[in-house]
Scaffold this active site. Structure first.
Site, short mmCIF file in Angstrom:
data_model
loop_
_atom_site.label_atom_id
_atom_site.label_comp_id
_atom_site.label_asym_id
_atom_site.label_seq_id
_atom_site.Cartn_x
_atom_site.Cartn_y
_atom_site.Cartn_z
N LYS A 102 39.63 34.20 40.67
CA LYS A 102 38.75 35.03 39.24
C LYS A 102 37.56 34.06 39.64
CE LYS A 102 42.58 35.94 35.84
NZ LYS A 102 43.56 35.66 36.93
O1 LIG Z 1 43.51 38.58 36.56
C1 LIG Z 1 44.54 38.42 36.23
O2 LIG Z 1 45.61 38.98 37.45
C2 LIG Z 1 45.17 38.63 34.88
C3 LIG Z 1 43.89 38.57 34.48
C4 LIG Z 1 44.90 38.73 33.02
O3 LIG Z 1 44.35 38.93 32.20
N1 LIG Z 1 45.94 38.07 32.70
C5 LIG Z 1 46.71 37.90 33.70
O4 LIG Z 1 48.01 38.09 33.48
N2 LIG Z 1 46.32 37.45 34.08
C6 LIG Z 1 47.41 36.74 36.03
O5 LIG Z 1 48.05 38.05 36.46
C7 LIG Z 1 49.56 37.00 36.69
C8 LIG Z 1 50.54 37.32 35.70
O6 LIG Z 1 52.16 36.43 35.39
P1 LIG Z 1 53.66 37.09 35.54
O7 LIG Z 1 52.78 36.26 33.19
O8 LIG Z 1 53.74 36.03 35.63
O9 LIG Z 1 53.40 38.30 35.51
C9 LIG Z 1 49.26 35.86 36.82
O10 LIG Z 1 48.84 35.30 38.21
C10 LIG Z 1 48.04 35.47 35.91
O11 LIG Z 1 46.47 34.92 35.94
#
Ligand SMILES: O=C(O)c1cc(=O)[nH]c(=O)n1[C@@H]1O[C@H](COP(=O)(O)O)[C@@H](O)[C@H]1O
Length: 281
Positions: A102
């Site tokens: 990011k």
């Molecule tokens: O860019 C991302 O991957 C991201 C964007 C977003 O809007 N929301 C989001 O959850 N993420 C990332 O996606 C992953 C979600 O993780 P879980 O919730 O464990 O599936 C994390 O690493 C967050 O930083």
């Protein structure tokens, strides 16, 4: 690290992987609590074992993996070395990588971030990297151009999965901040008109519900991959994603981290959790 002389750009390679394996990315987020649950130390060695285990389990099933850079940075240079090893091993395992860093900064500094994550020969080079456009989409130019020059890609945050995102991204109503980001990405993907899919992707949370319709955002016109976090631990399902993305769904790459990682450290349990997640997409 991937080499620059790939015949196809990142978008095309990702589209092919999604056809071959299905539209799932597995997030590698070595949270301290997960390391403990796996019986691993909260150390660089713990990160290394965790990362390589997930890669071995999911490489045949996932179109991409997405290591969460913050959770490697926690361990300084030794943690980043574990991430470098994961990126290198992913090439051997034939799975595309999305470094979830990011990044976003003024253009001159952005060139440094682009160099780190997207330049041939960089120890941290990945197939693609997540970018934050809130210093202005055009501030991302060094990363957009470097990715285009060497077959790599980017995913630009548009509508994030967290509830707080709306306070910035929805501003402007029918001319919202998010809509402008989507339009800028669509324009940028015109340079990939000869490819199956452009290499400028967007991040749109699987949890955003009706926001796309309410804001009048047309993702189908983007011609780039849509990374959709929020599956699993944040509560979204495949059915939610189909309803949310509509005509853009064929370009959507769902991503789940904790929802799959909680099944580890057993390799077959991780594979089963991945297969179950894929079935819902
Ligand atoms: O860019 C991302 O991957 C991201 C964007 C977003 O809007 N929301 C989001 O959850 N993420 C990332 O996606 C992953 C979600 O993780 P879980 O919730 O464990 O599936 C994390 O690493 C967050 O930083």
């Amino acid at each position: 690290m991937p080499s620059s002389n790939e015949a196809n750009g990142f978008g095309t390679r990702l589209a092919e992987a999604m056809v071959a394996k299905g539209p799932l990315c597995v997030g590698i987020d070595p949270h301290p609590g997960l390391l403990a649950a796996w019986g691993l130390p909260d150390s660089a060695q713990g990160l290394r074992t965790f990362s390589q285990t997930v890669l071995e389990a999911v490489a045949p099933l996932a179109a991409a993996i997405k290591p969460q850079v913050a959770l490697y940075e926690r361990h300084g240079s030794a943690g980043l070395a574990a991430l470098e090893e994961l990126l290198e091993s992913s090439v051997q395992a034939g799975v595309l990588t999305i470094a979830d860093a990011k990044r976003g900064d003024i253009g001159s500094t952005m060139a440094g971030y682009a160099d780190a994550w997207l330049r041939d020969g960089s120890a941290l080079a990945a197939d693609s990297v997540t970018l934050s456009p809130y210093l202005g989409f055009e501030s991302l130019r060094p990363a957009l151009d470097l990715a285009a020059s060497n077959g790599r890609g980017v995913f630009v945050l548009a509508l994030t999965s967290n509830p707080e995102g709306a306070s910035v991204q929805h501003v402007g109503g029918n001319e919202s901040v998010a809509k402008r980001i989507v339009q800028a990405a669509a324009l940028e993907n015109q340079r990939y008109a000869n490819e199956t899919l452009g290499s400028v992707g967007l991040v749109v949370g699987a949890t955003v519900g009706t926001a796309l319709t309410e804001l009048g955002i047309d993702l189908a016109s983007v011609n780039g991959p849509i990374l959709a976090p929020g599956l699993g631990a944040q509560g979204a399902t495949g059915a939610d994603m189909r309803a949310t993305f509509g005509a853009a769904y064929p370009a959507v790459l769902g991503t789940s981290s904790r929802g799959i990682l909680a099944a580890g450290p057993d390799i077959s349990a991780l594979r089963q959790a991945t297969t179950e997640t894929l079935k819902g997409l």
